[in-house]
Design a protein around this motif. Sequence first.
Motif, mmCIF file in Angstrom:
data_model
loop_
_atom_site.group_PDB
_atom_site.id
_atom_site.type_symbol
_atom_site.label_atom_id
_atom_site.label_comp_id
_atom_site.label_asym_id
_atom_site.label_seq_id
_atom_site.Cartn_x
_atom_site.Cartn_y
_atom_site.Cartn_z
ATOM 1 N N GLN A 1 0.825 -1.208 0.000
ATOM 2 C CA GLN A 1 0.000 0.000 0.000
ATOM 3 C C GLN A 1 0.862 1.263 0.000
ATOM 4 O O GLN A 1 0.589 2.208 -0.745
ATOM 5 C CB GLN A 1 -0.942 0.004 1.211
ATOM 6 C CG GLN A 1 -2.044 -1.021 1.096
ATOM 7 C CD GLN A 1 -2.840 -1.189 2.375
ATOM 8 O OE1 GLN A 1 -2.305 -1.105 3.488
ATOM 9 N NE2 GLN A 1 -4.134 -1.443 2.224
ATOM 10 N N LEU B 1 2.584 1.694 -3.445
ATOM 11 C CA LEU B 1 1.619 2.125 -4.464
ATOM 12 C C LEU B 1 1.224 3.591 -4.273
ATOM 13 O O LEU B 1 1.081 4.334 -5.244
ATOM 14 C CB LEU B 1 0.374 1.233 -4.444
ATOM 15 C CG LEU B 1 0.548 -0.131 -5.092
ATOM 16 C CD1 LEU B 1 -0.649 -1.020 -4.816
ATOM 17 C CD2 LEU B 1 0.763 0.007 -6.589
ATOM 18 N N VAL C 1 -1.687 5.765 -5.739
ATOM 19 C CA VAL C 1 -2.848 4.873 -5.673
ATOM 20 C C VAL C 1 -3.117 4.467 -4.229
ATOM 21 O O VAL C 1 -2.197 4.062 -3.509
ATOM 22 C CB VAL C 1 -2.577 3.594 -6.511
ATOM 23 C CG1 VAL C 1 -3.658 2.558 -6.301
ATOM 24 C CG2 VAL C 1 -2.439 3.946 -7.970
ATOM 25 N N PHE D 1 -4.584 1.622 -2.326
ATOM 26 C CA PHE D 1 -4.876 0.211 -2.590
ATOM 27 C C PHE D 1 -5.555 -0.395 -1.375
ATOM 28 O O PHE D 1 -4.986 -0.454 -0.291
ATOM 29 C CB PHE D 1 -3.556 -0.517 -2.895
ATOM 30 C CG PHE D 1 -3.678 -1.997 -3.124
ATOM 31 C CD1 PHE D 1 -4.317 -2.488 -4.248
ATOM 32 C CD2 PHE D 1 -3.126 -2.891 -2.225
ATOM 33 C CE1 PHE D 1 -4.410 -3.859 -4.474
ATOM 34 C CE2 PHE D 1 -3.210 -4.261 -2.437
ATOM 35 C CZ PHE D 1 -3.860 -4.735 -3.573
ATOM 36 N N LEU E 1 -2.792 -6.090 -8.858
ATOM 37 C CA LEU E 1 -1.755 -5.103 -9.153
ATOM 38 C C LEU E 1 -1.668 -4.745 -10.635
ATOM 39 O O LEU E 1 -1.206 -3.657 -10.972
ATOM 40 C CB LEU E 1 -0.405 -5.615 -8.660
ATOM 41 C CG LEU E 1 -0.297 -5.778 -7.147
ATOM 42 C CD1 LEU E 1 1.012 -6.447 -6.780
ATOM 43 C CD2 LEU E 1 -0.441 -4.443 -6.440
ATOM 44 N N PHE F 1 -2.573 -1.310 -11.739
ATOM 45 C CA PHE F 1 -1.703 -0.180 -11.427
ATOM 46 C C PHE F 1 -0.322 -0.293 -12.063
ATOM 47 O O PHE F 1 0.335 0.712 -12.290
ATOM 48 C CB PHE F 1 -1.535 -0.046 -9.912
ATOM 49 C CG PHE F 1 -2.816 -0.170 -9.154
ATOM 50 C CD1 PHE F 1 -3.830 0.760 -9.310
ATOM 51 C CD2 PHE F 1 -3.022 -1.227 -8.289
ATOM 52 C CE1 PHE F 1 -5.017 0.648 -8.623
ATOM 53 C CE2 PHE F 1 -4.205 -1.350 -7.582
ATOM 54 C CZ PHE F 1 -5.213 -0.414 -7.752
#
Length: 167
Positions: free
Chosen positions: A57, A60, A66, A68, A122, A125
Motif C-alpha cells: 500500500q 503504491l 494509488v 490500494f 496489481l 496499477f
Amino acid sequence: EDSKVDMLFSNAALHWIPRADLEQAVASMAHAMKPGGRIVVEFGGKGNVDLIVKSMQIVLREKHGVDFDCPWNFPSVSAFTVLLEKQGIEVTLAELFDRPTSLDDGENGMSNWIRMFASQFLKEFLRTDDEEIAFLEAVASRLRNSLYDGEQWTADYRRLRVVGKKQ
C-alpha cells in the motif's frame, strides 16, 4: 436432507472470498450441514500478511498515487464467529495465531509470493514489466529488515481456526 453433510472442512479458502460475500458463504456452508454436523475452518485471520499488505500500500501510494484497499478478507475471531452463530452454528473453539511461513526461492521468495497472490489486483496499477519490477524491489526493500534473514523470506501469516457444531 440426504445431501446434507455431517462434517464440513475448509482450509485456506475463506480469505479469498470478498468481505461483502462472506456472510452469504457462511450461510451456504450452514445450509449444507445436517443438524449436529461439525465444521472446522482455518484461513487467514486478522493481521494476516499485514506487513506485506501495508508495504504494498505504501509503495503504491508513494510511487503511483494509488490508494490500494486489501482485496483479501482476514476477519477477527469475533467478526467470523458472529457470522457462524447467526447461522445456528455453536462455536466450540476459535483461535487466532501467528504462523510465520518460509517462502521458497531465497532472494526471490517475496517477489514470487506477491506475483502469485496479488498480480491480479496489481495489474491495474502496474502496466509494464519495468513498473512491476520496480514495485517488487521497493516492497522487498521495505520488508527486508523484518521478513528476510539474508537467505530466506518469511511471510507474516496469521491463521484463524474455528470449530463448531450446527444446532
